[in-house]
Design a protein around this motif. Sequence first.
Motif, PDB file in Angstrom:
ATOM      1  N   ASP A   1       0.573  -1.154  -0.342  1.00 48.25           N
ATOM      2  CA  ASP A   1       0.157  -0.247  -0.075  1.00 48.25           C
ATOM      3  C   ASP A   1       0.896   1.264   0.153  1.00 48.25           C
ATOM      4  OD1 ASP A   1      -1.797  -1.396   0.314  1.00 48.25           O
ATOM      5  OD2 ASP A   1      -2.323  -1.644   2.636  1.00 48.25           O
ATOM      6  N   ILE A   2       1.839   1.147   0.770  1.00 46.82           N
ATOM      7  CA  ILE A   2       3.012   2.556   0.968  1.00 46.82           C
ATOM      8  C   ILE A   2       3.743   2.397  -0.357  1.00 46.82           C
ATOM      9  CG2 ILE A   2       4.886   3.669   2.532  1.00 46.82           C
ATOM     10  CD1 ILE A   2       1.735   3.570   3.346  1.00 46.82           C
TER      11      ILE A   2
ATOM     12  N   VAL B   1      -1.307   9.264   7.438  1.00 45.86           N
ATOM     13  CA  VAL B   1      -0.538   9.625   8.919  1.00 45.86           C
ATOM     14  C   VAL B   1      -1.468   9.653  10.233  1.00 45.86           C
ATOM     15  CG1 VAL B   1       1.441  10.988   7.472  1.00 45.86           C
ATOM     16  CG2 VAL B   1      -0.246  12.119   8.780  1.00 45.86           C
ATOM     17  N   LEU B   2      -2.509   9.879   9.558  1.00 44.90           N
ATOM     18  CA  LEU B   2      -3.325   9.804  10.684  1.00 44.90           C
ATOM     19  C   LEU B   2      -3.968   8.435  12.036  1.00 44.90           C
ATOM     20  CD1 LEU B   2      -5.807  13.063  10.123  1.00 44.90           C
ATOM     21  CD2 LEU B   2      -4.206  13.005  12.021  1.00 44.90           C
TER      22      LEU B   2
ATOM     23  N   LEU C   1       4.552   3.089   8.879  1.00 43.61           N
ATOM     24  CA  LEU C   1       4.440   2.173   8.062  1.00 43.61           C
ATOM     25  C   LEU C   1       5.839   3.428   7.235  1.00 43.61           C
ATOM     26  CD1 LEU C   1       1.918  -0.109   6.641  1.00 43.61           C
ATOM     27  CD2 LEU C   1       4.085  -0.918   7.520  1.00 43.61           C
ATOM     28  N   LEU C   2       4.742   4.663   7.179  1.00 44.52           N
ATOM     29  CA  LEU C   2       5.548   5.361   6.269  1.00 44.52           C
ATOM     30  C   LEU C   2       6.830   6.210   7.059  1.00 44.52           C
ATOM     31  CD1 LEU C   2       4.317   7.628   4.073  1.00 44.52           C
ATOM     32  CD2 LEU C   2       3.926   9.237   5.775  1.00 44.52           C
TER      33      LEU C   2
ATOM     34  N   PRO D   1       3.320  10.533  17.540  1.00 46.13           N
ATOM     35  CA  PRO D   1       4.208  10.713  18.114  1.00 46.13           C
ATOM     36  C   PRO D   1       5.836   9.956  17.555  1.00 46.13           C
ATOM     37  CG  PRO D   1       3.127   9.588  19.930  1.00 46.13           C
ATOM     38  CD  PRO D   1       2.466  10.174  18.738  1.00 46.13           C
ATOM     39  N   SER D   2       5.759   9.119  16.513  1.00 49.89           N
ATOM     40  CA  SER D   2       7.394   8.557  16.427  1.00 49.89           C
ATOM     41  C   SER D   2       7.272  10.284  15.181  1.00 49.89           C
ATOM     42  CB  SER D   2       6.497   7.363  15.201  1.00 49.89           C
ATOM     43  OG  SER D   2       5.456   7.480  13.465  1.00 49.89           O
TER      44      SER D   2
END
Length: 770
Positions: free
Chosen positions: A555-556, A592-593, A600-601, A643-644
Amino acid sequence: MMDIDFNEYKLRCELRGHDDDVRGICVCTYEHIATSSRDRTIRIWSLDSDNKRKYSPSKILLGHTSFVGPLAWISPNEEYPEGRLVSGSMDTSVFVWNLTNGEIVQALKGHKMQVTGVTLDNDDIVSSSVDQTLKRWRNGQLVESWEAHQSPIQAVLRLPSGELVSGSSDTTLKLWKGNTSLRTFAGHADTVRGLAVMPDLGFLSASHDGSIRLWALSGEVLLEMVGHTSIVYSVDAHASGLIVSGSEDRHAKIWKDGVCVQSLEHPGCVWDAKFLENGDIVTACSDGVARVWTVRDGMIADQMEIDAFDSQLSQYKLSRKKVGGMKLDELPGLDSLTLPGTSDGQTKVVREGDNGVAYVWNMKDQRWDKIGEVVDGPEGVADRPLHDGVQYDFVFDVDIGDGEPIRKLPYNRSDNPYDAADKWLLKENLPLAYRQQIVEFILQNSGQKDFNFNPSFRDPFTGANAYVPGQSSHTAATTAKPLYKHIPKRGVLVFDVAQYDGILKKMTEFNNTLRSDPVHTDKSLTEVEVSRVGAMVKILKDTSHYHATSFADMDISLILKVLQAWPPAMMFPGRSSDCLSHLATDLVRMLVLHPHGASLLIKHVEGNNDLLLDLIKKVTEDSALPANLLTTVRVLVNLFKNPSFHYWLQRHHSQILDAFSNCYSSPNKNLQLAYSTLLLNYAVLLIEKKDQEGQAQVLSAALQIAEEDAADVDSKFRSLVAIGSLMLEGLVKKIAIDFEVESIAKSAKASKEAKIVEVGTDIDFVIRQP
């Protein structure tokens, strides 16, 4: 709508006996339930031996001198064959009761203010209080005490893994190992009021912001449940996965997989809600009644009891309903229309069923002509409580104790709580030593936070200071901490709305164009890949299952293919309405939410092949369009949610802010707002990281927007909040003053926009603080 297998709860029985609000519930066993009340008692209810559907009162525990709140049960042993009960009260004490004879076996004294929570940590008792401390008790003795928050603590919970969790009026939760803070959980916008274990997943929090959150111990929000229309006081979970919450909005809501599947309406505020082991639910209501609800057919109340409850509910709603500012139950009935009017055009409002209907007197025909149903104006205007003929935001019932009658304390949000407390104590002829308790009471019950007790007081008649027990009668006056309305900013903002169907449709169209182009056909997506994009969209749309869904690595890769491999003419075409960055980049913005999508991103923004830095470079070229800038800035804004990404955002803050520095003067208001939101989120992050260099760069950028006359109101507001927060809690107050922030505050205070005036006043307060 989702298909959710769920049986509706119905009334099983009522537990009647308390003389005032039922505040807390403790499920000791299936046979025994304890309830606490504002009437200062605790009642034990036991399963009726003659009717297994009902519970009967078996004991009343007397000893607290003010209302009783949190409860916890200690299981039986040889010395206490029926177990013990722990209770906390407004009277600042924690009592341990012997349930065999109803006597107090331990009186734990040490808190200075109301006890808000009790939990068992092996053989220890841990209590929380409005005095901002957690205390550990062992064998009746205080063995440990620590200041856990800078604001009142509203709840404490021991997790199965052994850690403690505390929730506070400062909007945060903290995870503790002993008295060592392991992690702070930020996200709620208001007081954290209730906590509960969520089996095998983490823990739940209920908040004054109207939401319930499910947290992993790592700090990740697994689920957010929004549906209540007022303060959520309590939350509990069952092994089946069901969640129940109680609220000021008079409903206990039942949640399954993040979706509200049922609302149990009550004739008053629902202070507490707990599951029995078999899945039945017990609720505590401000009408003085606890109720048990069930899904089991053989245990449902008989029709007479159900009708009685429905009638009580109807009467309550009728008594609360207003039409044209008048209480419905105080209106005359239809029979009043048998009396003739006194003048032509005279109007009369009468009650017809659950509605108020207006009639006008027709003198010529000697009859009342119906005009129509009467409705109220804007919600809440007519509902503001009256005191001595004046409307207020709040009129509190204050229980002084010692047999004194309940006193009425009027208060508006715009009032200074210290002044309000002083005037009220003088009016009621009460000791000024009560001042601290009254201020804390006002702040807690009005939802305001971040006040420090100010012991100074000057009698407006004598000019003398108040005597505070334990202090010198000549204590030097100190200044109360200002009440800031908009700063400091807590938590971050995101752009979380997307037109998924439009994105998918337009991506398919562009892909078909690529496929028919001999030069670029190798860069098009296959049917399988297009289908996979559709599956991604489906996952992203289902926000209630973010905690349980995941993406595949492919998917990414698909998103990367679109962002990196598709030709620039397709990526950034001349017409912004067709801009593909509204498509692929918008998918990244929402991705990203999603907790797993973000994890993964992040792998593609570390190292030399940084996807996001490449994207920023592409969109900020000389020919950049506002639409391309807008979607990219929104992606960056949403990164702050996870946070990542915080290290990456801090590391590249200079590159990012430089790249988009011209956005402040863009005529595109949406781009202005996105950029100001980026600055506000950076202010929150860099304050937390104590990064003075980064704070200074954000301050400089925010000042540009604040000084821009043509800046959009919302953009200017967010930039001012960033400035005020950086000055109040950051390391750049002196820099801001050197940049003549005082003139910006003065200009803001002269604005026609109320919120600009308010945040300008906040900044002015900060400037004047030593």
